[in-house]
Design an enzyme around this catalytic site. Structure first.
Site, PDB file in Angstrom:
ATOM      1  CG  LEU A  85       7.543  -1.015   1.535  1.00  0.00           C
ATOM      2  CD1 LEU A  85       8.368  -1.410   0.315  1.00  0.00           C
ATOM      3  CD2 LEU A  85       7.771  -1.985   2.683  1.00  0.00           C
TER       4      LEU A  85
ATOM      5  N   GLY B 181      -0.400   4.251  -0.362  1.00  0.00           N
ATOM      6  CA  GLY B 181      -1.217   5.374   0.080  1.00  0.00           C
ATOM      7  C   GLY B 181      -1.961   6.036  -1.059  1.00  0.00           C
ATOM      8  N   GLY B 182      -1.723   5.574  -2.276  1.00  0.00           N
ATOM      9  CA  GLY B 182      -2.413   6.108  -3.442  1.00  0.00           C
ATOM     10  C   GLY B 182      -3.725   5.402  -3.704  1.00  0.00           C
ATOM     11  CB  VAL B 183      -6.398   6.146  -6.184  1.00  0.00           C
ATOM     12  CG1 VAL B 183      -7.742   5.536  -6.575  1.00  0.00           C
ATOM     13  CG2 VAL B 183      -6.587   7.592  -5.751  1.00  0.00           C
ATOM     14  CG  ASP B 184      -3.832   3.031  -9.108  1.00  0.00           C
ATOM     15  OD1 ASP B 184      -5.003   3.248  -9.478  1.00  0.00           O
ATOM     16  OD2 ASP B 184      -2.850   3.581  -9.622  1.00  0.00           O
ATOM     17  CB  SER B 185      -1.780   0.309  -3.462  1.00  0.00           C
ATOM     18  OG  SER B 185      -1.614   1.565  -2.846  1.00  0.00           O
TER      19      SER B 185
ATOM     20  CB  CYS C  22      11.798   0.966  -6.365  1.00  0.00           C
ATOM     21  SG  CYS C  22      10.912   0.970  -4.795  1.00  0.00           S
TER      22      CYS C  22
ATOM     23  N   GLY D  17      -0.938  -2.575  -6.702  1.00  0.00           N
ATOM     24  CA  GLY D  17      -1.863  -1.785  -7.513  1.00  0.00           C
ATOM     25  C   GLY D  17      -1.364  -1.517  -8.913  1.00  0.00           C
TER      26      GLY D  17
ATOM     27  CB  CYS E 206       8.985   8.469  -4.153  1.00  0.00           C
ATOM     28  SG  CYS E 206      10.306   7.265  -3.889  1.00  0.00           S
TER      29      CYS E 206
ATOM     30  CG  MET F  53      -1.897  -1.176   1.243  1.00  0.00           C
ATOM     31  SD  MET F  53      -3.045  -1.075   2.651  1.00  0.00           S
ATOM     32  CE  MET F  53      -4.035   0.360   2.190  1.00  0.00           C
TER      33      MET F  53
END
EC number: 2.8.1.13
Length: 383
Positions: free
Chosen positions: A53, A30-34, A121, A145, A218, A28
């Protein structure tokens, strides 16, 4: 869990047992997809464990928008877990991320390459370290996601493009190994547009339904990668000359980290030096600190050398038929795939393009496709 005829009945993730008996670790961001993946699977009754993470000092990133790993994103992921009633953990992977991704990012730019840290990553921190953690948690699979499809083929799991070509992320997952693919799941790969997924988020009652997509790497605020490199490697970006292919010295630069193959803008050359012809960066020479420029025609290449090749196609890369494996090769994330032949080499592979391609930069990825299926790929090197 069986069907009416006594045969195994598989759940939506491909396991022959009830969702409640299937533990899924969801990465996760924190975005919409995940967030939708985690919430959707929780609603279906799966034993969901959300993991976010912490990849660097997120306290310094709280005010930075457009990044996937900021402290705000950790908070958003936790809120989704609380709403949907599943466990959520934040793991400190800062040292792993720095060693596997950030340090290499800086060193590759200084060596004249144009790296893609998001692939590194996925390759290391997420699909190696996090996947190992998921197995330690007795998970049946790790779900993400990403917009890519995992298809069960006659010889095992295959990686395919997403149903929505505009959202497809298969280029960034070329380094996924067969063993990793067997354990991974990508629930959004068969869905349509991002608008559809946002609609799913709204229907699930998630507060992040309208959250903007992340745009930057990021750890690179506002895309200013040169600033990050100079901070990580103080004094390493040394000035040098801008030289034409014909040997003329046209100007000076403040460090090759500011340039990439195919670049035209920002060269700082006046019409007097260039004779008025458009010039492009055609080569970077870290040893001499020279930026080599030339006409657009000098960018065209037909042969590309690769290292660290990952093959998830049929058979083995070394068993290529005479003339090489026929495939389509995608040499930049924003470029269409073109007809090519893939030949194994001692270093990895050589790609022979049936038509010339421009702007092929060392450090970028070359990904192989057979129709919708990803056959693998490798990292472009300097010949």
């Amino acid at each position: 869990m069986t069907g009416m005829d006594g045969s195994p009945r598989f759940n939506s993730l491909g396991f022959a047992k009830a969702p409640a008996e299937t533990r899924v670790v969801v990465a996760m961001s924190g975005g919409v997809d995940s967030s939708v993946v985690a919430a959707m699977l929780a609603r279906e009754g799966y034993d969901v464990v959300g993991v976010t993470l912490q990849l660097y000092d997120h306290g310094a990133a709280l005010a930075k928008k457009g990044a996937c790993c900021a402290g705000r994103d950790i908070h958003d992921a936790r809120r989704v877990a609380e709403k949907m009633g599943f466990a959520h953990y934040v793991l400190d992977y800062e040292s792993r991320f720095r060693e596997a991704v950030i340090d290499e990012f800086a060193d590759q730019y200084l060596a004249g390459y144009t790296p893609i840290p998001c692939i590194r990553c996925n390759q290391s921190v997420k699909f190696r370290d996090l996947l190992a953690t998921a197995k330690e948690l007795d998970a049946d699979c790790l779900a993400t996601g990403h917009y890519v499809r995992r298809v069960e083929g006659s010889a095992g799991a295959e990686l395919h493009r997403a149903a929505d070509a505009a959202r497809d992320q298969s280029y960034f997952l070329f380094a996924t190994t067969q063993e990793q693919l067997d354990f991974l799941r990508f629930p959004l790969g068969g869905h349509g547009s991002k608008a559809e997924v946002r609609g799913m988020a709204a229907e699930l009652g998630l507060a992040i339904a309208d959250k903007p997509d992340s745009q930057d790497i990021c750890f690179v605020p506002q895309g200013r990668y040169a600033d990050v490199i100079e901070k990580l490697r103080p004094g390493a970006a040394e000035p040098g000359e801008i030289v034409h292919l014909d040997g003329r010295t046209l100007g000076a630069h403040d460090g090759i980290i500011h340039y990439t193959i195919g670049q035209r803008r920002g060269l700082g050359l006046g019409g007097g030096e260039t004779g008025g012809e458009p010039l492009f960066v055609v080569k970077l020479e870290p040893e001499t600190r020279r930026v080599i420029v030339g006409p657009r025609g000098a960018l065209a290449v037909r042969r590309v050398a690769l290292r660290e090749v990952n093959w998830i196609g049929p058979g083995a890369l070394k068993d290529a038929p005479e003339g090489g494996w026929e495939a389509k090769a995608k040499l930049r994330s924003t470029r269409p795939a073109i007809e090519a032949r893939i030949l194994p080499s001692p270093e990895g592979a050589t790609v022979e393009l049936l038509s010339p391609e421009e702007g092929v930069a060392p450090g970028q990825a070359c990904v192989f496709y057979d129709g919708e299926r990803v056959l693998g790929g490798g990292w472009i090197t300097r010949g």
